[in-house]
Write a protein that holds these residues in place. Sequence first.
Motif, PDB file in Angstrom:
ATOM      1  N   GLY A   1       0.808  -1.221   0.000  1.00 15.17           N
ATOM      2  CA  GLY A   1       0.000   0.000   0.000  1.00 15.17           C
ATOM      3  C   GLY A   1       0.831   1.256   0.000  1.00 15.17           C
ATOM      4  N   SER A   2       0.194   2.350   0.375  1.00 12.32           N
ATOM      5  CA  SER A   2       0.851   3.654   0.354  1.00 12.32           C
ATOM      6  C   SER A   2       1.374   4.018   1.748  1.00 12.32           C
ATOM      7  CB  SER A   2      -0.174   4.706  -0.081  1.00 12.32           C
ATOM      8  OG  SER A   2       0.286   6.000   0.266  1.00 12.32           O
TER       9      SER A   2
ATOM     10  N   ASP B   1      -1.124   5.145   4.297  1.00 10.59           N
ATOM     11  CA  ASP B   1      -1.936   4.171   5.044  1.00 10.59           C
ATOM     12  C   ASP B   1      -1.374   3.912   6.438  1.00 10.59           C
ATOM     13  OD1 ASP B   1      -3.246   3.921   2.626  1.00 10.59           O
ATOM     14  OD2 ASP B   1      -2.234   2.055   2.060  1.00 10.59           O
ATOM     15  N   TYR B   2      -0.119   4.242   6.642  1.00  7.99           N
ATOM     16  CA  TYR B   2       0.538   3.881   7.902  1.00  7.99           C
ATOM     17  C   TYR B   2       0.852   5.081   8.794  1.00  7.99           C
ATOM     18  CZ  TYR B   2       1.047  -0.538   5.397  1.00  7.99           C
ATOM     19  OH  TYR B   2       0.793  -1.685   4.693  1.00  7.99           O
TER      20      TYR B   2
END
Length: 355
Positions: free
Chosen positions: A116-117, A120-121
């Motif tokens: 993901g990107s 996202d974290y």
Amino acid sequence: MYRNFKIVPNIIFGRGCFNQLGDILQPRRTSVDSTMVFVLDDVFKGKPLEGRLPVEGKDIILHVNVDDEPKTQYIDQLVAQIQKTMPVKPSGIIGIGGGATMDIAKAISLLLNNPGSAADYQGWDLIKNPAVYHAAVPTLSGTGAEISRTTVLTGPEKKLGINSDYTLYDQIVLDPELIAGVPKEQWFYTGMDCYIHDIESLEGTYLNEFSKAYGEKSLELCRQVFLEDHPEKDDKLMMASYFGGMSIAYSQVGACHALSYGLAFVLGTHHGIGCSITFDYLEDVYPEGVREFRRMMEKHDITLPRNLTKDLTPEQMDTMANVALGLVPLWENCFGKDWQDIMTKERVLELYRKM
Ligand SMILES: [Fe+2]
């Protein structure tokens, strides 16, 4: 509940220790396909430091630009670039530069093992898988990025770090020779980031003996560097940065950092200078710290930029205040549980209007 926190397991310190980087990385080169990615601040492109990197075989040097504070989009782009150009996942990511470059290298190492990107974290403990082995070589001291469990990124919605135990470096190489020759203003503002970490930690409600021990030592070193012009100031600033980072790791930063995040989100102000601008308006909160900070500015003939917010729209001012007020632990550390009674939105806006 006490936090059981992780620290960087391997540290090498000393003038010229950068020459040992090749030996340090060797055990990570477990097969003929093993490669390293050297994430290098592009100011070093074509400079002697680039020539000293222990590049072997199919290793790559990834030049990164830190004119702007790192963005999640930029991380995604760099990760895609590595995945596209390297057939085998790299065995190590080495960040060489200041706080922004070190943060970029951390984020790359996390995103290579987490789908993901980067956006996202952004938050606390959202990373599921350990990062690729990553090491840092600071060429600027003060941010504490070498020791922190975060990588501060500006995303589409917020400026917030990827905070996790996996973010921490596996290895740091602290060579004071590498921080000599930094342009004066950059040296000063990055150093003030460290000084402000110490003040915000030591004046905060989260303070404990652990944070105090590191914070007091860091503050003493900052004074030797910025007020006494100590002959070993590079060695001292490098350790001040590390100790300041250790201090806030087990306490927290405060009002100045919260406000600087708002400034950075709307205006893109770099961290060190943003903290310095903000700190200068916080005499009510940190009276002695701000007075000493001004003495340091005077000694080094530093003039802060002013009137940064004068052309901003009410909407932009509002966004700025919301970003700052969203950093709850920072305010709580500064003023305690009832911080919202003390730092109202109106007060935040009033402070920003002055900047
Ligand atoms: Fe900071």
